[in-house]
Design an enzyme around this catalytic site. Structure first.
Site, PDB file in Angstrom:
ATOM      1  N   SER A 238      -0.580   1.984   3.765  1.00  0.00           N
ATOM      2  CA  SER A 238       0.279   2.843   2.915  1.00  0.00           C
ATOM      3  C   SER A 238      -0.443   3.885   1.984  1.00  0.00           C
ATOM      4  O   SER A 238      -1.536   3.668   1.389  1.00  0.00           O
ATOM      5  CB  SER A 238       1.228   1.924   2.095  1.00  0.00           C
ATOM      6  OG  SER A 238       0.540   1.945   0.561  1.00  0.00           O
ATOM      7  N   LYS A 239      -0.047   5.063   1.676  1.00  0.00           N
ATOM      8  CA  LYS A 239      -0.476   5.987   1.276  1.00  0.00           C
ATOM      9  C   LYS A 239      -0.800   5.557  -0.332  1.00  0.00           C
ATOM     10  O   LYS A 239      -2.010   5.967  -0.947  1.00  0.00           O
ATOM     11  CB  LYS A 239       0.568   7.198   0.818  1.00  0.00           C
ATOM     12  CG  LYS A 239       0.730   8.292   1.689  1.00  0.00           C
ATOM     13  CD  LYS A 239       0.990   9.435   1.469  1.00  0.00           C
ATOM     14  CE  LYS A 239       2.581   9.520   2.044  1.00  0.00           C
ATOM     15  NZ  LYS A 239       3.461  10.744   1.980  1.00  0.00           N
TER      16      LYS A 239
END
Ligand code: GLU
Length: 477
Positions: A238-239
């Site tokens: 995830s970012k």
């Protein structure tokens, strides 16, 4: 004329370019090229609130960096989803006209209230037969038929979906703008896409999209959903948690070829890798060998350590001229490039990233007469043995007697080996103090090659400084 298969990569430009996206792009690219087909780049730019032009440019740049080049004959685009707005609306009207879709005038809140009252989740098909006319605030919903939808997936085989578990999903919002499911399918139809290869997270969309293809009278594409990438804790990349931007690895000194090779090995093992004991393969071999059928089902661990190990191999195998070109941006402007080229072949094996190079050799680029910063711990350790001082004196004397033509690494090494005989020490130990004296550190390029590049005058000056430092140390003791 028949045309080859048409693949597509359809990123939404809502952030930096994700390594998972890069892998999907590479899969599509490998297949389009191998099968003599086309790779269509479609920028799904209809989420106006989140789109930014710079992200579109970033995607195109990053694709070019991993070799998915707009100049290649197999590349088509970029197309922009926003340019197909009219087609989205036309398709929606057709679905309404044919009865495959219907309008519903319930607000979102009313849908929720009904669901609560009925004890169901989602939408119950309330407006299916109410004959609601189009109008502001009314959404267009797809009439999901009864039965089972079978998605033929190249990675997973047949995946069955019971249509009764799929609600009548929204195609057009109340303001007449298309939802992702519709726009994505209409674009694929307009672009004559034959193969949709994308991440597993889209699998739940696929039965709905397949129904849309059929309702629009088009033959659905071949589907393939590749496993997601996860981090060390086996959580989806995830970012927010993980470093996922392709650009950040590029800026960090990861070579494009290493990145490409590594991404291709996530969820897929190139044939021959086990026998070879290595997954390092050039792109043309990966492209020739990649098969969706061989992709694994389990999530793939994006292991930065492994990526760096690939990078190390790639740096080591780079032809010198390519290495010099690649590392140039990491070198200070005022460094003598010829001098760097002389030491370069001796450091490539020691680099994990291109950016590690300057620190390793900066002792060669100090202004005349300047001493390197000495790592105190390294100095203390190397200077500790009783023999270290006398040995250093002897080495400095022996090296001082060299004629200008003799200042070569082989001769420097042979001389040190001769001197160390009477000290009964091995070469590794013998080099320790001269290395710290000349380079300031205990690790670095091979010593004798470094001394050759540094030159006799500067080497002797630094060795003699070290001798003085040793002498003042023993006086103080
Ligand atoms: N824009 C969608 C995404 O980035 C495309 C999905 C697809 O490949 O169909 O997830």
């Amino acid at each position: 004329m028949t045309e080859g298969p048409r693949f597509r990569f359809a990123p939404s430009p809502t952030g930096s370019f994700h390594v998972g996206g890069a892998r999907t792009a590479l899969h599509n690219w490998a297949l389009a090229r191998r099968l003599g087909g086309t790779f269509v780049l479609r920028i799904e730019d209809t989420d106006e609130a989140r789109n930014r032009l710079e992200w579109t440019e970033g995607i195109i740049d990053a694709l070019a960096w991993i070799g998915v080049s707009a100049d290649d004959d197999h590349f088509e685009g970029p197309h922009f989803q926003s340019e197909y707005a009219a087609a989205h609306i036309t398709a929606a009207s057709r679905l309404f006209e044919s009865g495959a879709a219907y309008y519903c005038d319930l607000t979102g809140q009313e849908v929720q209230d009904r669901a609560k009252k009925l004890g169901i989740t989602g939408y119950d098909g309330y407006s299916r037969d109410r004959g609601v006319e189009p109008g502001s605030g009314r959404v267009l919903r797809f009439r999901v038929p009864e039965g089972t939808t079978v998605v033929h997936d190249a990675v997973r085989g047949d995946v069955l979906f019971d249509n009764s578990t799929i609600e009548d999903f929204v195609l057009l919002r109340g303001n007449n703008t298309p939802m992702f499911l519709l726009a994505n399918v209409v674009d694929d139809i307009e672009m004559r896409i034959t193969d949709v290869v994308r991440a597993e997270e889209h699998l739940p969309n696929t039965p709905k999209q397949q129904m849309l293809w059929e309702a629009l009278g088009a033959e659905p594409p071949r589907w393939a959903h590749v496993p997601v990438l996860v981090n060390e804790q086996r959580k989806k990349l995830s970012k927010r948690r993980d470093k996922v931007a392709v650009e950040s690895y590029r800026d960090d000194g990861i070579l494009a070829d290493a990145m490409v090779n590594y991404l291709m090995t996530l969820g897929w093992t190139p044939p021959g890798a086990e026998e070879a004991g290595s997954e390092i393969f050039p792109w043309n071999e990966l492209e020739a060998a990649f098969r969706l059928e061989d992709v694994t089902l389990s999530p793939a661990f994006f292991d930065v350590k492994k990526l760096v190990a690939f990078n190390k191999q790639y740096i080591k195998n780079l032809p010198l001229a390519d290495f010099l070109a690649a590392v140039d941006a990491d070198l200070p402007d005022d460094w003598d490039r010829q001098r760097f080229a002389a030491i370069a072949p001796h450091i490539t094996e020691r680099l994990e990233r291109l950016g590690d190079a300057p620190a390793l050799v900066e002792f060669l680029f100090l202004p005349d007469g300047a001493d390197p910063d000495v790592d105190d711990a390294a100095w203390t350790k190397a200077a500790k043995p009783d023999w270290a001082g006398p040995f250093l004196v002897e080495i400095a004397e022996a090296y001082a007697s060299f004629g200008p033509d003799e200042w070569r690494s082989d001769k420097l090494k042979a001389t040190m080996e001769a001197v160390m005989l009477s000290y009964e020490i091995k070469l590794g130990k013998a080099q320790a103090l001269p290395r710290v004296a000349v380079t300031g550190r205990s690790v670095g390029p091979p010593l004798f090659e470094a001394l050759e590049v540094l030159g006799q005058n500067e080497t002797l000056r630094r060795l003699r400084n070290a001798v003085t430092r040793m002498a003042s140390k023993s006086e103080a003791d």
